[in-house]
Design a protein around this motif. Structure first.
Motif, PDB file in Angstrom:
ATOM      1  N   ARG A   1      51.443  27.557  47.406  1.00 49.63           N
ATOM      2  CA  ARG A   1      51.061  29.610  47.612  1.00 49.63           C
ATOM      3  C   ARG A   1      51.765  30.037  46.599  1.00 49.63           C
ATOM      4  O   ARG A   1      53.442  30.214  46.772  1.00 49.63           O
ATOM      5  CB  ARG A   1      51.128  29.799  49.165  1.00 49.63           C
ATOM      6  CG  ARG A   1      50.567  28.579  49.884  1.00 49.63           C
ATOM      7  CD  ARG A   1      49.000  29.404  49.864  1.00 49.63           C
ATOM      8  NE  ARG A   1      48.834  30.234  50.458  1.00 49.63           N
ATOM      9  CZ  ARG A   1      48.731  30.791  51.525  1.00 49.63           C
ATOM     10  NH1 ARG A   1      48.468  29.772  52.531  1.00 49.63           N
ATOM     11  NH2 ARG A   1      48.025  32.386  52.664  1.00 49.63           N
TER      12      ARG A   1
ATOM     13  N   THR B   1      54.008  33.691  45.793  1.00 43.80           N
ATOM     14  CA  THR B   1      54.171  35.142  46.490  1.00 43.80           C
ATOM     15  C   THR B   1      54.983  35.682  45.222  1.00 43.80           C
ATOM     16  O   THR B   1      55.350  37.015  46.196  1.00 43.80           O
ATOM     17  CB  THR B   1      55.595  34.613  46.780  1.00 43.80           C
ATOM     18  OG1 THR B   1      56.546  33.677  47.156  1.00 43.80           O
ATOM     19  CG2 THR B   1      54.753  33.538  48.832  1.00 43.80           C
TER      20      THR B   1
ATOM     21  N   ILE C   1      59.043  47.397  46.590  1.00 48.22           N
ATOM     22  CA  ILE C   1      59.020  46.562  47.431  1.00 48.22           C
ATOM     23  C   ILE C   1      58.499  46.878  49.218  1.00 48.22           C
ATOM     24  O   ILE C   1      57.454  46.924  49.358  1.00 48.22           O
ATOM     25  CB  ILE C   1      59.487  44.949  46.934  1.00 48.22           C
ATOM     26  CG1 ILE C   1      58.741  43.647  47.994  1.00 48.22           C
ATOM     27  CG2 ILE C   1      60.978  45.326  47.990  1.00 48.22           C
ATOM     28  CD1 ILE C   1      59.455  42.318  47.792  1.00 48.22           C
TER      29      ILE C   1
ATOM     30  N   HIS D   1      54.368  46.708  50.059  1.00 51.55           N
ATOM     31  CA  HIS D   1      54.145  45.750  51.528  1.00 51.55           C
ATOM     32  C   HIS D   1      53.567  46.901  52.583  1.00 51.55           C
ATOM     33  O   HIS D   1      52.677  46.613  52.563  1.00 51.55           O
ATOM     34  CB  HIS D   1      55.690  45.573  51.842  1.00 51.55           C
ATOM     35  CG  HIS D   1      55.491  44.968  53.240  1.00 51.55           C
ATOM     36  ND1 HIS D   1      55.149  43.936  53.460  1.00 51.55           N
ATOM     37  CD2 HIS D   1      55.805  44.771  54.480  1.00 51.55           C
ATOM     38  CE1 HIS D   1      54.866  43.361  54.562  1.00 51.55           C
ATOM     39  NE2 HIS D   1      55.357  43.987  55.510  1.00 51.55           N
TER      40      HIS D   1
ATOM     41  N   LYS E   1      62.101  41.206  50.675  1.00 51.65           N
ATOM     42  CA  LYS E   1      61.022  40.509  50.092  1.00 51.65           C
ATOM     43  C   LYS E   1      60.529  39.130  51.008  1.00 51.65           C
ATOM     44  O   LYS E   1      59.287  38.401  50.361  1.00 51.65           O
ATOM     45  CB  LYS E   1      62.340  39.562  48.692  1.00 51.65           C
ATOM     46  CG  LYS E   1      62.565  40.722  47.708  1.00 51.65           C
ATOM     47  CD  LYS E   1      62.928  39.771  46.061  1.00 51.65           C
ATOM     48  CE  LYS E   1      62.415  40.312  45.330  1.00 51.65           C
ATOM     49  NZ  LYS E   1      63.474  40.075  43.910  1.00 51.65           N
ATOM     50  N   GLU E   2      61.516  38.113  51.782  1.00 51.01           N
ATOM     51  CA  GLU E   2      61.231  37.302  52.523  1.00 51.01           C
ATOM     52  C   GLU E   2      59.715  38.156  53.835  1.00 51.01           C
ATOM     53  O   GLU E   2      59.394  37.108  53.239  1.00 51.01           O
ATOM     54  CB  GLU E   2      62.404  37.473  54.004  1.00 51.01           C
ATOM     55  CG  GLU E   2      63.700  36.710  52.594  1.00 51.01           C
ATOM     56  CD  GLU E   2      64.419  35.268  52.719  1.00 51.01           C
ATOM     57  OE1 GLU E   2      64.095  35.546  54.796  1.00 51.01           O
ATOM     58  OE2 GLU E   2      64.959  34.483  52.856  1.00 51.01           O
ATOM     59  N   LYS E   3      59.818  39.614  53.999  1.00 49.95           N
ATOM     60  CA  LYS E   3      59.272  39.816  54.883  1.00 49.95           C
ATOM     61  C   LYS E   3      57.464  39.468  53.940  1.00 49.95           C
ATOM     62  O   LYS E   3      56.704  39.131  54.451  1.00 49.95           O
ATOM     63  CB  LYS E   3      59.786  40.815  55.189  1.00 49.95           C
ATOM     64  CG  LYS E   3      58.741  41.403  56.387  1.00 49.95           C
ATOM     65  CD  LYS E   3      58.424  42.753  57.249  1.00 49.95           C
ATOM     66  CE  LYS E   3      59.189  44.034  56.881  1.00 49.95           C
ATOM     67  NZ  LYS E   3      59.236  45.272  57.136  1.00 49.95           N
ATOM     68  N   HIS E   4      57.192  40.554  52.926  1.00 48.87           N
ATOM     69  CA  HIS E   4      56.662  39.938  51.835  1.00 48.87           C
ATOM     70  C   HIS E   4      55.585  38.744  51.535  1.00 48.87           C
ATOM     71  O   HIS E   4      54.582  38.498  52.159  1.00 48.87           O
ATOM     72  CB  HIS E   4      57.050  41.055  50.835  1.00 48.87           C
ATOM     73  CG  HIS E   4      55.949  41.686  50.216  1.00 48.87           C
ATOM     74  ND1 HIS E   4      54.258  42.496  50.707  1.00 48.87           N
ATOM     75  CD2 HIS E   4      55.100  41.171  49.352  1.00 48.87           C
ATOM     76  CE1 HIS E   4      53.958  42.072  50.001  1.00 48.87           C
ATOM     77  NE2 HIS E   4      53.738  41.730  49.175  1.00 48.87           N
ATOM     78  N   SER E   5      56.702  37.992  51.398  1.00 46.13           N
ATOM     79  CA  SER E   5      56.080  36.298  51.067  1.00 46.13           C
ATOM     80  C   SER E   5      55.726  35.728  52.165  1.00 46.13           C
ATOM     81  O   SER E   5      54.588  35.198  52.217  1.00 46.13           O
ATOM     82  CB  SER E   5      57.008  35.622  50.887  1.00 46.13           C
ATOM     83  OG  SER E   5      58.108  36.183  49.837  1.00 46.13           O
TER      84      SER E   5
ATOM     85  N   PHE F   1      54.458  37.945  55.512  1.00 43.90           N
ATOM     86  CA  PHE F   1      53.425  38.089  55.166  1.00 43.90           C
ATOM     87  C   PHE F   1      52.314  37.732  54.278  1.00 43.90           C
ATOM     88  O   PHE F   1      50.581  37.363  54.419  1.00 43.90           O
ATOM     89  CB  PHE F   1      53.145  39.845  55.370  1.00 43.90           C
ATOM     90  CG  PHE F   1      52.656  40.656  55.493  1.00 43.90           C
ATOM     91  CD1 PHE F   1      52.383  40.851  57.374  1.00 43.90           C
ATOM     92  CD2 PHE F   1      50.807  40.941  55.030  1.00 43.90           C
ATOM     93  CE1 PHE F   1      51.790  41.814  58.075  1.00 43.90           C
ATOM     94  CE2 PHE F   1      50.195  41.781  55.992  1.00 43.90           C
ATOM     95  CZ  PHE F   1      51.395  41.900  57.250  1.00 43.90           C
ATOM     96  N   ILE F   2      52.088  37.200  53.422  1.00 50.26           N
ATOM     97  CA  ILE F   2      51.089  37.317  52.117  1.00 50.26           C
ATOM     98  C   ILE F   2      50.801  35.724  52.948  1.00 50.26           C
ATOM     99  O   ILE F   2      49.586  34.921  52.994  1.00 50.26           O
ATOM    100  CB  ILE F   2      51.799  36.605  51.005  1.00 50.26           C
ATOM    101  CG1 ILE F   2      51.816  37.823  50.074  1.00 50.26           C
ATOM    102  CG2 ILE F   2      50.444  35.871  49.876  1.00 50.26           C
ATOM    103  CD1 ILE F   2      52.187  37.602  48.365  1.00 50.26           C
ATOM    104  N   LEU F   3      51.539  34.783  53.713  1.00 55.34           N
ATOM    105  CA  LEU F   3      51.396  33.901  53.471  1.00 55.34           C
ATOM    106  C   LEU F   3      51.025  32.863  55.078  1.00 55.34           C
ATOM    107  O   LEU F   3      50.338  32.106  54.803  1.00 55.34           O
ATOM    108  CB  LEU F   3      53.113  32.285  53.324  1.00 55.34           C
ATOM    109  CG  LEU F   3      53.543  32.233  51.600  1.00 55.34           C
ATOM    110  CD1 LEU F   3      54.758  31.849  52.283  1.00 55.34           C
ATOM    111  CD2 LEU F   3      52.549  31.624  50.793  1.00 55.34           C
ATOM    112  N   SER F   4      51.230  34.039  55.627  1.00 56.90           N
ATOM    113  CA  SER F   4      50.879  34.019  56.954  1.00 56.90           C
ATOM    114  C   SER F   4      49.510  33.784  57.801  1.00 56.90           C
ATOM    115  O   SER F   4      48.707  35.576  57.036  1.00 56.90           O
ATOM    116  CB  SER F   4      51.646  34.355  57.960  1.00 56.90           C
ATOM    117  OG  SER F   4      52.912  34.076  57.923  1.00 56.90           O
TER     118      SER F   4
END
Lengths: 199, 199
Positions: free
Chosen positions: A73, A75, A141, A145, B142-146, B148-151
């Motif tokens: 996936r 990101t 970002i 978001h 950045k982690e939160k956004h990634s 969010f996309i993946l979940s």
């Protein structure tokens, strides 16, 4: 032109965009900031390993991805206009949860913690520039978001087309779908609907 | 305790967490960094206006929201552990596209561009701290956004429960649903499914 000279020219160009840097400082900085030239296909970072470098894209395209239930996936995409590649894993020296691969031949600033410290000590203005870049990236970002949360899949795709013109004709629909949190089939349906409604 | 003393104590506590600050510097900083105490319901920022302040939450809860097709949508919650409230609108002095409201009585550091410049000039170590905070925030979002996309919606809710323990019993399900990009009905279904699968 020699590759090394070409790389240094790109770095000079990039640093020239900061009004706080005079020509003399830029020339000195170009001597000490390392630029690497990984070719298309190079894996810059691998899931599970501790990153020893962070990057900034001067030229080219880097894709960030991870595996979820065995499926790759995407990101993030990094290019000349969305260049800062850093993470909590680099900052805190913990194992990365994502991979980075060059999708084109690239020119990248390659930072590492020790060298960055030396360079900042010798050129305190660098701190100012890093600060500006961090603030800019953080704002970008945050907006991305918020707008992702608020948007329908169709709107996400339309915003992607509008905001990521740097990726035009450079990334596959398959990777775009993944990046927008949808299946390739959903993206295909959305694209058909957009085309038919504009006819 | 007087409100002003209480506010300064919170600020002292917060600054004490930075190892680069000695006690003397903290005492001096506490004198010059303004802390405000808006009460529950205060609108800190209004869509369409140019923000003249940025904030950091020392105590309390601030909700960020905007209107989409006439419907109020929550895009962020700021608390003691997720404190930095800044935006491109503040940095670039452009009209804000969101509102900020205090959901509890708050204590906030209130920065403004002129005062920040003066304080940084007098206390260069502040720059270091701001830099650390920016980097930390950037990595977090950045982690939160990634993620969010993946979940899936269900995973988003589970991650929210795990990562935002600071919001436990402080925000309504209605606002949480909005923040997770789903309808209150979807969130309600997900919660029921989690409860029934854990029984």
């Amino acid at each position: 032109m020699l590759e090394a000279t070409k790389a240094k020219n790109y770095l000079f160009q990039f640093l020239s965009e900061f009004p706080s840097l005079d020509n003399h400082t830029i020339t000195e900085l170009v001597k000490v900031i390392p630029v690497i030239a990984p070719t298309k296909g190079t894996l810059l970072m691998k899931e599970g390993l501790i990153p020893n470098e962070c990057y900034f894209v001067l030229k080219g395209l880097v894709r960030q991805f991870q595996f979820v239930d065995g499926v790759e996936r995407t990101t993030e995409f990094y290019t000349e206009s969305h260049g800062t590649i850093s993470s909590t894993h680099y900052t805190n020296q913990t194992p990365s949860n994502f991979n980075l691969v060059c999708m084109e031949d690239c020119l990248l600033i390659a930072g590492n913690i020790e060298l960055d410290e030396i360079n900042i000590k010798n050129f305190p203005v660098l701190k100012e520039i890093i600060n500006q870049m961090l603030e800019n990236d953080l704002n970008l970002i945050k907006e991305k978001h918020s707008s992702f949360i608020l948007s329908s899949p169709k709107d996400r795709y339309l915003q992607f087309l509008e905001k990521r013109t740097d990726l035009l004709n450079r990334v596959s629909l398959h990777h775009i779908a993944s990046y927008l949190g949808m299946t390739p089939e959903s993206l295909s349906r959305i694209r058909k609907r957009i085309v038919s409604s504009s006819n």
